[in-house]
Every structure is written in structure tokens, then in C-alpha cells.
Write a protein that holds these residues in place. Sequence first.
Motif, PDB file in Angstrom:
ATOM      1  N   LEU A  57     -13.532  57.562 -53.789  1.00 19.65           N
ATOM      2  CA  LEU A  57     -14.821  57.957 -54.339  1.00 19.65           C
ATOM      3  C   LEU A  57     -15.602  58.625 -53.214  1.00 19.65           C
ATOM      4  N   GLY A  58     -15.496  59.954 -53.152  1.00 24.78           N
ATOM      5  CA  GLY A  58     -16.061  60.668 -52.010  1.00 24.78           C
ATOM      6  C   GLY A  58     -15.290  60.300 -50.753  1.00 24.78           C
ATOM      7  N   GLU A  59     -15.989  59.833 -49.737  1.00 21.88           N
ATOM      8  CA  GLU A  59     -15.355  59.430 -48.481  1.00 21.88           C
ATOM      9  C   GLU A  59     -14.852  57.989 -48.517  1.00 21.88           C
ATOM     10  N   GLU A  60     -15.214  57.240 -49.550  1.00 22.57           N
ATOM     11  CA  GLU A  60     -14.859  55.826 -49.613  1.00 22.57           C
ATOM     12  C   GLU A  60     -13.445  55.642 -50.169  1.00 22.57           C
ATOM     13  N   VAL A  61     -12.704  54.727 -49.556  1.00 20.32           N
ATOM     14  CA  VAL A  61     -11.383  54.329 -50.050  1.00 20.32           C
ATOM     15  C   VAL A  61     -11.535  52.962 -50.696  1.00 20.32           C
ATOM     16  N   LEU A  62     -11.267  52.892 -51.989  1.00 17.38           N
ATOM     17  CA  LEU A  62     -11.497  51.679 -52.759  1.00 17.38           C
ATOM     18  C   LEU A  62     -10.162  51.102 -53.210  1.00 17.38           C
ATOM     19  N   LEU A  63     -10.044  49.806 -53.106  1.00 22.26           N
ATOM     20  CA  LEU A  63      -8.792  49.104 -53.393  1.00 22.26           C
ATOM     21  C   LEU A  63      -8.998  48.177 -54.579  1.00 22.26           C
ATOM     22  N   ASP A  64      -8.083  48.233 -55.530  1.00 24.42           N
ATOM     23  CA  ASP A  64      -8.100  47.291 -56.643  1.00 24.42           C
ATOM     24  C   ASP A  64      -7.119  46.164 -56.318  1.00 24.42           C
ATOM     25  N   PRO A  65      -7.623  45.011 -55.862  1.00 18.81           N
ATOM     26  CA  PRO A  65      -6.707  43.924 -55.450  1.00 18.81           C
ATOM     27  C   PRO A  65      -5.782  43.480 -56.569  1.00 18.81           C
ATOM     28  N   ASP A  66      -6.216  43.609 -57.831  1.00 17.97           N
ATOM     29  CA  ASP A  66      -5.387  43.151 -58.942  1.00 17.97           C
ATOM     30  C   ASP A  66      -4.123  43.984 -59.117  1.00 17.97           C
ATOM     31  N   MET A  67      -4.105  45.191 -58.533  1.00 17.80           N
ATOM     32  CA  MET A  67      -2.943  46.066 -58.675  1.00 17.80           C
ATOM     33  C   MET A  67      -1.929  45.861 -57.547  1.00 17.80           C
ATOM     34  N   PHE A  68      -2.217  44.960 -56.612  1.00 16.57           N
ATOM     35  CA  PHE A  68      -1.282  44.604 -55.541  1.00 16.57           C
ATOM     36  C   PHE A  68      -0.922  43.129 -55.721  1.00 16.57           C
ATOM     37  N   VAL A  69       0.297  42.856 -56.120  1.00 17.76           N
ATOM     38  CA  VAL A  69       0.736  41.488 -56.380  1.00 17.76           C
ATOM     39  C   VAL A  69       1.643  41.039 -55.240  1.00 17.76           C
ATOM     40  N   VAL A  70       1.210  40.010 -54.506  1.00 16.02           N
ATOM     41  CA  VAL A  70       1.989  39.473 -53.394  1.00 16.02           C
ATOM     42  C   VAL A  70       2.864  38.340 -53.920  1.00 16.02           C
ATOM     43  N   GLU A  71       4.169  38.487 -53.727  1.00  9.48           N
ATOM     44  CA  GLU A  71       5.125  37.500 -54.213  1.00  9.48           C
ATOM     45  C   GLU A  71       6.115  37.225 -53.090  1.00  9.48           C
ATOM     46  N   GLY A  72       5.961  36.093 -52.412  1.00 11.27           N
ATOM     47  CA  GLY A  72       6.817  35.803 -51.270  1.00 11.27           C
ATOM     48  C   GLY A  72       6.582  36.809 -50.165  1.00 11.27           C
ATOM     49  N   ASN A  73       7.652  37.499 -49.757  1.00  9.14           N
ATOM     50  CA  ASN A  73       7.532  38.514 -48.705  1.00  9.14           C
ATOM     51  C   ASN A  73       7.484  39.924 -49.282  1.00  9.14           C
ATOM     52  N   ARG A  74       7.108  40.024 -50.556  1.00  9.93           N
ATOM     53  CA  ARG A  74       7.074  41.321 -51.222  1.00  9.93           C
ATOM     54  C   ARG A  74       5.663  41.616 -51.737  1.00  9.93           C
ATOM     55  N   ILE A  75       5.295  42.880 -51.648  1.00 10.34           N
ATOM     56  CA  ILE A  75       4.041  43.351 -52.234  1.00 10.34           C
ATOM     57  C   ILE A  75       4.412  44.337 -53.333  1.00 10.34           C
ATOM     58  N   HIS A  76       4.123  43.982 -54.565  1.00 13.48           N
ATOM     59  CA  HIS A  76       4.407  44.860 -55.695  1.00 13.48           C
ATOM     60  C   HIS A  76       3.165  45.696 -55.981  1.00 13.48           C
ATOM     61  N   VAL A  77       3.332  46.992 -56.040  1.00 17.25           N
ATOM     62  CA  VAL A  77       2.226  47.900 -56.329  1.00 17.25           C
ATOM     63  C   VAL A  77       2.339  48.302 -57.792  1.00 17.25           C
ATOM     64  N   LEU A  78       1.373  47.884 -58.579  1.00 21.92           N
ATOM     65  CA  LEU A  78       1.407  48.139 -60.007  1.00 21.92           C
ATOM     66  C   LEU A  78       0.768  49.484 -60.327  1.00 21.92           C
ATOM     67  N   GLY A  79       1.074  50.015 -61.481  1.00 22.86           N
ATOM     68  CA  GLY A  79       0.496  51.290 -61.905  1.00 22.86           C
ATOM     69  C   GLY A  79       1.268  51.844 -63.067  1.00 22.86           C
ATOM     70  N   LYS A  80       0.804  52.974 -63.565  1.00 24.71           N
ATOM     71  CA  LYS A  80       1.488  53.598 -64.691  1.00 24.71           C
ATOM     72  C   LYS A  80       2.502  54.603 -64.172  1.00 24.71           C
ATOM     73  N   GLU A  81       3.477  54.954 -64.999  1.00 21.61           N
ATOM     74  CA  GLU A  81       4.565  55.811 -64.550  1.00 21.61           C
ATOM     75  C   GLU A  81       4.216  57.289 -64.578  1.00 21.61           C
TER      76      GLU A  81
END
Length: 652
Positions: free
Chosen positions: A493-517
Amino acid sequence: MSIELRDRFFALSTGHAPAEEVARYRAQVDATDTEPAATVDGLAVSWHPTARFKQVRFVDAEHIEGEARDLFARPVETMPDLAAVFADPRELSFRTFENILPLDRLFSDVPLDLELTGCEEFAKGAYTLSLGLPAPARSRLEDLDSLNLYVPPLNASSRGGERFIFHSGLLAEALTTAVRKAMPEALLDGFSHVNPVFRCNRFEPDDANFHPHLDTPYYDAARNHVSRYTVLLYLTGGEGEPALDLADGGALTAIEPFTCVVFDQRYEHEGAPYRDGRKVFLRTELIFTDTGLGHDPEIGALFGKACYWTGESVFAPELARHADAYYNRVAAAHWNGLAPASGSEPFVHKRFRGVDYVANGYDFWFAKDGGLSPTECAAITLLDYFNCKVGGAAFRSLCDSEVIEADGTDWIPAFLKGKSGESPVVPFDKSMLFPEPEQPNTDELPDCACGICSGDVLGPHFDTTRNGDVIKQYTHAQDAAKADIMPAPILMLGEEVLLDPDMFVVEGNRIHVLGKESPAPVNFAACQGGPPFPSAKTFIATAATVDAAHFLVPPILFAESGGCHHLTFDFFRNSWMVDHEQSTVSVPMIRRFDIEADLDEDWEDDVCGCYCDCECDCEEDDCVCGTDCECDCECADEKDEEDEREEEVSGS
């Protein structure tokens, strides 16, 4: 001046201008700055070269939106739909390194009855053949050189000459038929087709050799396709020292025009220019179907590093040699396994808005004492690897970077200790971009869209935020914008980088990045309604412009050791090429009604059909369009009489 810069570029690209003139032109380009005129394939582009926009590319003119389309040069007279654009090389990522031109149009109206004859094996797994074809097709192939579509390759430091890349399914299909008829049956076991992507190479006698290298095999995991043989089609003939040298194999010194050479991609090879005359040839591959391939994740990791260093070489040219070495190691590994590395390897130390990290294109290290979470580290790495735009600028151009060559990675934790600042990636609730609309005021406003006929809400008292039709349009615009923004893990958003924590799922030693195809850009802007009163859409304006970054990536592995978050992104796992897309979305808002801006000075006449402020006995349906408004006052008769006089005058 911009038009002059555009035209002089193509005049000077012939290579015949004096060096002093070229130097003056480059100085003028370096002193020129401009805003981008359009965006093509995610790259901001200009119609002329500038200090920022220096890399020429060729695209379909239809892909250039806006009024500036006609300003882009059409350098090929026979292809007016092919436009030249100038891009900022700092914005490149592995998705946009190459400029592949669609050139089926060149071969659509000529017979492609190709015939390969005289197959001779001059080395084990290497063959020469002669290509026969009708005169019109031969002329089209010879004309490829005169199109002057060459652009400097990113690996120009390790090779001589020039090249451009094009796609032609028609040419590939014709070659596929010819190969099936001419090549030995043993070689054709599993053969599928000729790769429709061709590289057109040109060498002048005084150019440097194409240094010894291995061709990186083509691979498509979804179809079990892999290339095994390189195909070279020489459009010009001549002699070199040698013209083609297969290391530990045969060599060709003299080559006739329209000679086709096919050789096993296990061969490291080198090519020299012809001693006299221009050397022009096409390169492609023979593609085979193979379901029995094994996979080594280390090969994918090395290929990821090679692509990363190719992009970083725009900022640090010394990294180009490392990229080339990695590509060769990967190509060799496909046939012989991955050889162990020796000596030091490159790393890059970056600082993005106070956060320091070390990367090599596969591994990314962040100091734990900086307070960054694994998901914040993952977001920064995604922005870096895909070189996303932040505030209109490429991510890598916003970083302070230095190249470090070192043995191993044990030095990294101590190097990063105490260097990380506050996170530049801010968690954000995306629902804040979409406030709920007001409830429609059905007591005070009529059902019709204009809201004028109720008398008391006339003019500036008309409240767009409470109008039912405007609210309906606003809700539709919100739903469309939400479809692109809500699934995005990262927003700019302009110069700001915004993160949606709900779209990053941490499972053990893995980070799943969710999103549409399949994200698609969604744009909403205010549109002007027709007379006599603006439509409800007129009051839907843009509250904010948001860049939504979508990623389709495998899980990101991470570990915590030595005081670091160590992330590994295997983007080429099992040779699977991942994808990402960044789109710009307009967040809608309801604009307030402005009587001066939204209505012309005669709006009362248009709506009521008379010259006074009298009350009208109009029907609601008629009121919406401002016609057939009945009025009982005397001024209505006066207006009718004047209209009749005007008709008489115009008729005479």
C-alpha cells in the motif's frame, strides 16, 4: 526530445555510426529521466531509452494499454504489430529474464515442407544433415537476421555475438515431421517433438567465441518431457577455427548454409565466428517423453541459485560468472550427477529498511535477535526472490547490497548478530480496506437513482452514501476488489509492506504460503454518467491503490540455529518451476455528491423540462432519464413555443 531519442536508438543500432556519436547519444540517454508510460508483463516500460529504462524488448503492441501505445516504435516494417519497449533491468526476475517473441506470423503464409537429408554421424551421438525447403520458407528464415530483433543476453560476458528468442509452433511442427523421417530409429525412441522456442544467434568475424558450455536441458514435469539433443540450424555458411567444437568429440570447421547439426546435450561445446562473413544460426532441442527420471533436490537448489545470481548481476556484474558456472554444473548434473563444489561461493548481504540478511538464492539467513518472526522472514524472502515492486520500485533496487565470497556458512550468525532492526513488514487486517456501507435512507430518498425529484434533497443535500443504487454499485466494486486482495499474503500500500499473518501457516519446520492459483488484475475507477444526472457508478471512486502479491510456491523450510532464522526455499524442487503474480487493485469508496462537478448549469432544465423552480407532476421512471417531465406552469408553454421556433429556424 523523447521521440528523437527513440528514433536515434534504432538508427544507431545498425552498428555503423562513429564511436563518438554513440558516446554522445549514451550521455544524453544517461541524462534523461521519465516516468513509465505503460506496464507490460509486470515491467514498467518507456517508449524511448532513459537512464532508468535501458533494456530494449519487443512485445505485441496490443499488450500496451493507454494512449501512449502509438508512441512506441514499430522497428520491423513487415510486422507493425510488434512494438519496441524499454524496460528497467533492475525489475527483472527469472520470470522476465528472457524476451520470447511470438513469430508464428512470419511462417503462416509460406509452405513449410521441410526435408532433412544426408544424415551423417561425425561424432558419437552427433549428426549433420542438409535442410531442404521451398524458396519462400527459405527466404523467411534468411530474413530473420534482417529483422534486427537482437538484444544483449544477460550472460553477454561469457559469450560473444547477439541473439533473440522467438516462439514458432509452425516451424517446430514442420521440423518435427522432418526429424521423424531423417534421424536414426534408435535415436527417436521416445521422441515427442521439436521445442517451439528458438534462439537466433548472430556472430560477426571479430566477435568473441561462445565460451565452452553445456546446454541446460528443457524439462516439463507435468508432461514428463525432457530434451536430450540440441539442434543447430545454420542459416549462413562459412569457416571457423572451428565453427563448432564438441569437447571430447568431433569438430566442424566448414559449414554450408542450411546445415542442420544434432548432438547429444551431454557434450560441452564451443563455437567460433566465421573467418569471413556473418554467422547466423538457430538453436532448439529435441524433446522426449521419459517417465523414469530421477530427481535430486540439490540440482534444483543449485539452479535456484543460478537464477538468483543472474538477477543480482544487474547490480553486481561480477556475479554473472558465478551464474554461468552454476548453470553449467546443473546441466552436467542432469547426465552425470552433481559434482561437489570446490572453493569459495558467493553470498549477498542485504539491508532492507533496517533489516539485514544474507542470501544465496536458495538459503536466506536472518538474525533472531532482531525480533523477526519466521513468517516475516518468509515475506521478505518472497519479495526478494520474485523482485516484487514496493511503492512502484523493484524490491532489489530498494536494498543496500554487498557481495561476499566465503567458504561455508559458519561465519553468517556472527556476521548478522546485532544488525537487524525493526521489521519493515507490518501485520495488517485487510478488512479495514472494506468498510461496511451506510444503510440506505428510504424515508427521505426516492427509489430512483438521481434523488433530485423529492424537492427537499435537491442539489447539495443529496447524500450519495445513503443512496440505495450507489450503495449497490459500491458493494459490487468491493466484492470484485476483495476477490483479488483477500487471498493475497502480501500487500503493498504505497511504500508500506503489509503482511496477512493468516495466509502464512507454520506447521513444524514448514511455512505454507496460502493464496489463489490464478490471480487476475482488478481495476475500478470512477466513470462519468450520462445526462441529465450522473449514474450511481459515478460516485464509486478509488480510496486506495493496492499491489497484491500472490505466490504459488512449495512449503518454505526453516530452522533456528546459531542465532539465525535459516530459511530454505526450494523453488525448483523436482525441477518444478513455481509462479507468482503481482496485480494492482483499486479499493473502492463512495464519493460525495458535488453539485458543481456532477451537474451542469442547466441541470434544472434537463430534469424538469422548464425554466423555473416549480414543482412538477413527473413519474418516477421518467425522472431517472430526465425526459417527458410534465409541468403545469406557464413557463412550460413558453419553452414549448421557443422549441418550435428553433425547429422552424433549423429547418429553413
